[in-house]
Design a protein around this motif. Structure first.
Motif, mmCIF file in Angstrom:
data_model
loop_
_atom_site.group_PDB
_atom_site.id
_atom_site.type_symbol
_atom_site.label_atom_id
_atom_site.label_comp_id
_atom_site.label_asym_id
_atom_site.label_seq_id
_atom_site.Cartn_x
_atom_site.Cartn_y
_atom_site.Cartn_z
ATOM 1 N N ARG A 149 3.123 1.525 0.882
ATOM 2 C CA ARG A 149 2.635 1.825 2.231
ATOM 3 C C ARG A 149 2.217 3.283 2.350
ATOM 4 O O ARG A 149 2.751 4.178 1.974
ATOM 5 C CB ARG A 149 3.482 1.568 3.342
ATOM 6 C CG ARG A 149 3.407 1.915 4.662
ATOM 7 C CD ARG A 149 3.741 1.131 5.848
ATOM 8 N NE ARG A 149 5.188 1.183 5.968
ATOM 9 C CZ ARG A 149 6.141 0.616 6.969
ATOM 10 N NH1 ARG A 149 5.166 -0.147 7.694
ATOM 11 N NH2 ARG A 149 7.140 0.614 7.037
ATOM 12 N N TYR B 72 0.578 6.236 4.881
ATOM 13 C CA TYR B 72 0.339 6.546 5.912
ATOM 14 C C TYR B 72 -0.804 7.772 5.842
ATOM 15 O O TYR B 72 -0.400 8.719 5.159
ATOM 16 C CB TYR B 72 1.247 7.258 7.079
ATOM 17 C CG TYR B 72 2.536 6.093 7.187
ATOM 18 C CD1 TYR B 72 2.532 5.517 8.395
ATOM 19 C CD2 TYR B 72 3.891 6.084 6.233
ATOM 20 C CE1 TYR B 72 3.449 4.458 8.573
ATOM 21 C CE2 TYR B 72 4.645 5.052 6.507
ATOM 22 C CZ TYR B 72 4.332 4.244 7.890
ATOM 23 O OH TYR B 72 5.515 3.382 8.107
ATOM 24 N N ASN C 10 -1.855 -0.705 10.980
ATOM 25 C CA ASN C 10 -1.383 -0.394 12.484
ATOM 26 C C ASN C 10 -2.437 -1.003 13.347
ATOM 27 O O ASN C 10 -3.639 -1.188 13.057
ATOM 28 C CB ASN C 10 -1.387 1.038 12.464
ATOM 29 C CG ASN C 10 -2.751 1.640 12.146
ATOM 30 O OD1 ASN C 10 -3.468 1.566 11.057
ATOM 31 N ND2 ASN C 10 -3.103 2.510 13.076
ATOM 32 N N ALA D 268 -1.391 2.442 18.218
ATOM 33 C CA ALA D 268 -0.639 3.369 17.301
ATOM 34 C C ALA D 268 -1.297 4.157 16.279
ATOM 35 O O ALA D 268 -1.029 3.784 15.213
ATOM 36 C CB ALA D 268 0.468 2.471 16.864
ATOM 37 N N ASP D 269 -2.174 5.119 16.531
ATOM 38 C CA ASP D 269 -3.122 5.521 15.735
ATOM 39 C C ASP D 269 -2.956 7.064 15.184
ATOM 40 O O ASP D 269 -3.677 7.494 14.766
ATOM 41 C CB ASP D 269 -4.499 5.562 16.037
ATOM 42 C CG ASP D 269 -4.810 6.378 17.458
ATOM 43 O OD1 ASP D 269 -3.960 6.665 17.857
ATOM 44 O OD2 ASP D 269 -6.078 6.443 17.614
ATOM 45 N N TRP E 1 -1.077 7.501 12.642
ATOM 46 C CA TRP E 1 -1.414 7.496 11.304
ATOM 47 C C TRP E 1 -2.272 6.186 11.084
ATOM 48 O O TRP E 1 -1.809 5.222 11.703
ATOM 49 C CB TRP E 1 -0.263 7.307 10.326
ATOM 50 C CG TRP E 1 0.571 8.669 10.554
ATOM 51 C CD1 TRP E 1 0.309 9.884 9.893
ATOM 52 C CD2 TRP E 1 1.893 8.594 11.398
ATOM 53 N NE1 TRP E 1 1.364 10.666 10.301
ATOM 54 C CE2 TRP E 1 2.492 9.994 10.962
ATOM 55 C CE3 TRP E 1 2.772 7.868 11.965
ATOM 56 C CZ2 TRP E 1 3.766 10.591 11.410
ATOM 57 C CZ3 TRP E 1 3.870 8.418 12.324
ATOM 58 C CH2 TRP E 1 4.348 9.645 12.201
ATOM 59 N N GLU F 298 -2.248 3.267 8.822
ATOM 60 C CA GLU F 298 -1.292 2.508 7.843
ATOM 61 C C GLU F 298 -1.977 1.443 6.768
ATOM 62 O O GLU F 298 -2.657 0.649 7.278
ATOM 63 C CB GLU F 298 -0.255 1.745 8.695
ATOM 64 C CG GLU F 298 0.880 1.041 7.844
ATOM 65 C CD GLU F 298 1.832 0.142 8.873
ATOM 66 O OE1 GLU F 298 1.703 0.586 9.995
ATOM 67 O OE2 GLU F 298 2.429 -0.601 8.218
ATOM 68 N N LYS G 65 -0.486 -7.991 10.633
ATOM 69 C CA LYS G 65 0.534 -6.986 11.272
ATOM 70 C C LYS G 65 -0.274 -6.330 12.418
ATOM 71 O O LYS G 65 0.375 -6.220 13.473
ATOM 72 C CB LYS G 65 1.209 -6.043 10.272
ATOM 73 C CG LYS G 65 2.029 -5.074 11.007
ATOM 74 C CD LYS G 65 2.607 -3.938 10.063
ATOM 75 C CE LYS G 65 3.229 -2.917 10.779
ATOM 76 N NZ LYS G 65 2.566 -1.789 11.378
ATOM 77 N N GLY G 66 -1.337 -5.733 12.027
ATOM 78 C CA GLY G 66 -1.924 -5.093 13.001
ATOM 79 C C GLY G 66 -2.512 -6.084 14.441
ATOM 80 O O GLY G 66 -2.312 -5.448 15.561
ATOM 81 N N GLU H 287 0.690 -6.945 16.490
ATOM 82 C CA GLU H 287 1.174 -5.805 17.212
ATOM 83 C C GLU H 287 0.335 -5.483 18.335
ATOM 84 O O GLU H 287 0.722 -5.292 19.654
ATOM 85 C CB GLU H 287 1.520 -4.497 16.465
ATOM 86 C CG GLU H 287 2.571 -4.919 15.477
ATOM 87 C CD GLU H 287 2.885 -3.686 14.472
ATOM 88 O OE1 GLU H 287 4.159 -3.554 14.231
ATOM 89 O OE2 GLU H 287 2.064 -2.978 14.222
#
Ligand SMILES: Cc1cc2nc3c(=O)[nH]c(=O)nc-3n(C[C@H](O)[C@H](O)[C@H](O)COP(=O)(O)OP(=O)(O)OC[C@H]3O[C@@H](n4cnc5c(N)ncnc54)[C@H](O)[C@@H]3O)c2cc1C
Length: 338
Positions: free
Chosen positions: A120, A122, A155, A159-160, A162, A164, A221-222, A225
């Motif tokens: 992963r 970041y 991400n 939630a930016d 970072w 991901e 996932k992005g 979420e």
């Protein structure tokens, strides 16, 4: 001399230069966004029908279109160059058309080994910059001598702090070997994005099935979420296919989502569970598990991302279960052309 291209049924039109691909011109002119994925002529996402006019492929017929499809008048718009004015039948997507595609520098803030072959990353942008994107889109990491490597944003847009990425190591891979073996924390990279049209269609009422193979979990996932963040209350059923248990590298996360969100279900599927996994869950190919659970897909929307063989097998299996093409969205994780 530029050629004139008209899209049907929208009526959008734009100019394409002599040696330019139709998709490149469409993205530049922002007349609407044509669906697209790998932009290498491999994944087939950008297929349209040439209603009139002529296109050529300067490097030969791309792998993502068959001879039969070509004979039926279909074309891959990421590779096709016009040799006359064109009228093309292609569905367009509205969301994303106003997002600027930027080239940005970034710093690798942190690296985290999620599985033996999944890292992963970041990424931190310069303080004055922000990347506007839709959950599920991808970026192209720009390497020396013009090479580029595509990776999905894991991400969600809200939630930016970072960006991901989940990067699977490809044996002998030019970039992924560097990420695993030689990249230092705080390394600098450059990327172009946001790219692609793989994002959740928020204006639809249909229940959603999401299918990830390996690091195909990243864009999903992005999306999930993001769906929770905006309070989307459509049913969401995530299938995650991997070889063995260790390859479900963030398994606890969707398990937690399933506990916290009544509309969310999670089905992990292993193709080669190891004895030490003690696996009592589903086994086999992930697309086969979906097909077994949903014999009639005609009312669903399906989003899938992962290795090309999974995408190809799933496309055929789901069409046979009544899934209309316009309710299927995918990013096929093709390699960059050599
Ligand atoms: C839209 C999109 C999103 C993606 N998102 C992700 C993601 O989130 N996570 C992720 O892990 N991956 C993702 N991928 C795949 C990722 O881009 C590739 O794994 C990556 O480009 C490999 O780079 P590399 O330099 O390490 O390998 P390369 O140096 O490009 O290739 C390594 C080896 O792979 C083989 N190879 C190369 N090209 C081909 C080919 N065309 N066919 C068969 N074998 C080939 C060769 O043996 C080669 O030596 C995505 C791809 C696309 C198109």
């Amino acid at each position: 001399m530029p050629y004139h291209v008209t899209l049907q049924p929208s009526g959008h039109h734009f100019q394409v230069a002599e040696n330019e691909a139709v998709l490149d011109a469409a993205l530049r002119e922002k007349g609407g966004v044509l669906p697209h994925g790998c932009r290498n002529g491999a994944c087939g996402s950008c297929m349209g029908i040439i209603l009139s006019g002529e296109v050529v492929y300067p490097h030969g017929r791309p792998p993502g279109i068959s001879e039969r499809e070509q004979a039926e008048g279909k074309a891959l718009l990421c590779q096709a160059q016009p040799r006359s004015d064109l009228v093309i039948q292609a569905r367009e997507v509205k969301a994303g058309q106003d997002l600027p595609i930027k080239i940005l520098p970034c710093r690798v803030e942190r690296r985290e080994l999620l599985a033996p072959d999944v890292m992963r990353l970041y990424l931190k942008l310069p303080n004055i910059e922000r990347l506007q994107f839709l959950a599920g889109q991808y970026v192209d990491i720009l390497l020396a001598d013009g090479r580029r490597r595509s990776f999905s944003l894991a991400n969600p847009p809200h939630a930016d702090e970072w960006l991901e990425l989940h990067i699977r190591q490809v044996p002998g891979g030019f970039f992924t070997d560097y990420v695993f073996n030689r990249m230092k924390d705080k390394a600098l990279l450059r990327f172009q994005g946001p790219l692609g049209t793989f994002f959740l269609r928020e204006d639809s009422p249909r229940p959603v099935i999401l299918i990830g193979g390996g690091t195909g979990f990243a864009p999903l996932k992005g999306m999930v979420e993001h769906a929770f963040h905006i309070g989307l209350n459509r049913p969401l059923h995530l299938y995650w296919g991997a070889r063995a248990k260790a390859d479900l590298y963030l398994d606890e996360l969707p398990r937690r989502w399933a506990e916290e969100h009544a509309q969310f279900r999670y089905t992990p599927v292993l193709s080669e569970p190891r004895p030490e996994d003690g696996w009592a869950g589903r086994t086999g190919w992930v697309h086969a598990a979906v097909a077994a659970d949903y014999p009639d897909l005609s009312d669903y929307e399906v989003y899938m991302s992962g290795p090309p063989p999974m995408i190809d097998a799933a496309k055929a299996a789901f069409a046979a279960r009544g899934l209309p093409a316009e309710q299927l969205f995918y990013d096929s994780f093709e390699f960059a052309p050599r």
